[in-house]
Design a protein around this motif. Sequence first.
Motif: not given
Length: 122
Positions: A64-66, A68-69
Amino acid sequence: MASADYVGGQQQQPNEPACCTKCVDGLQNMDPNALTYILKVVNIINAALLAFSGIWVFITVNPNLLLVLAALYVITFSFVLLMFELKLESCNRCFLRNMGFMFNWTGRLLFFILYDLNISTC
């Protein structure tokens, strides 16, 4: 009859120094250049493992985006740590100007503690 303590399954004599005392004495008697080299190698291995853990997120099926960051943050940090340990002249000037705390042990220790606290919250 004197009683002896059992440490790690082995009988330890009452006057024999503990394992931690032996390790501390060994570190105190070690050549500072050898200790610096060992710590440099350990930090380079740490940077490689951090980069691997960041890349591992992209290998997973559905990040998810979190995640990946956080992975990009870990990869960037591992690159910075690697460049710091390689002591390249152009990088040293940049590090000294922007991150002077990395050049003393207390600043570096606090940085790693805060970094670990940040990663553990993700």
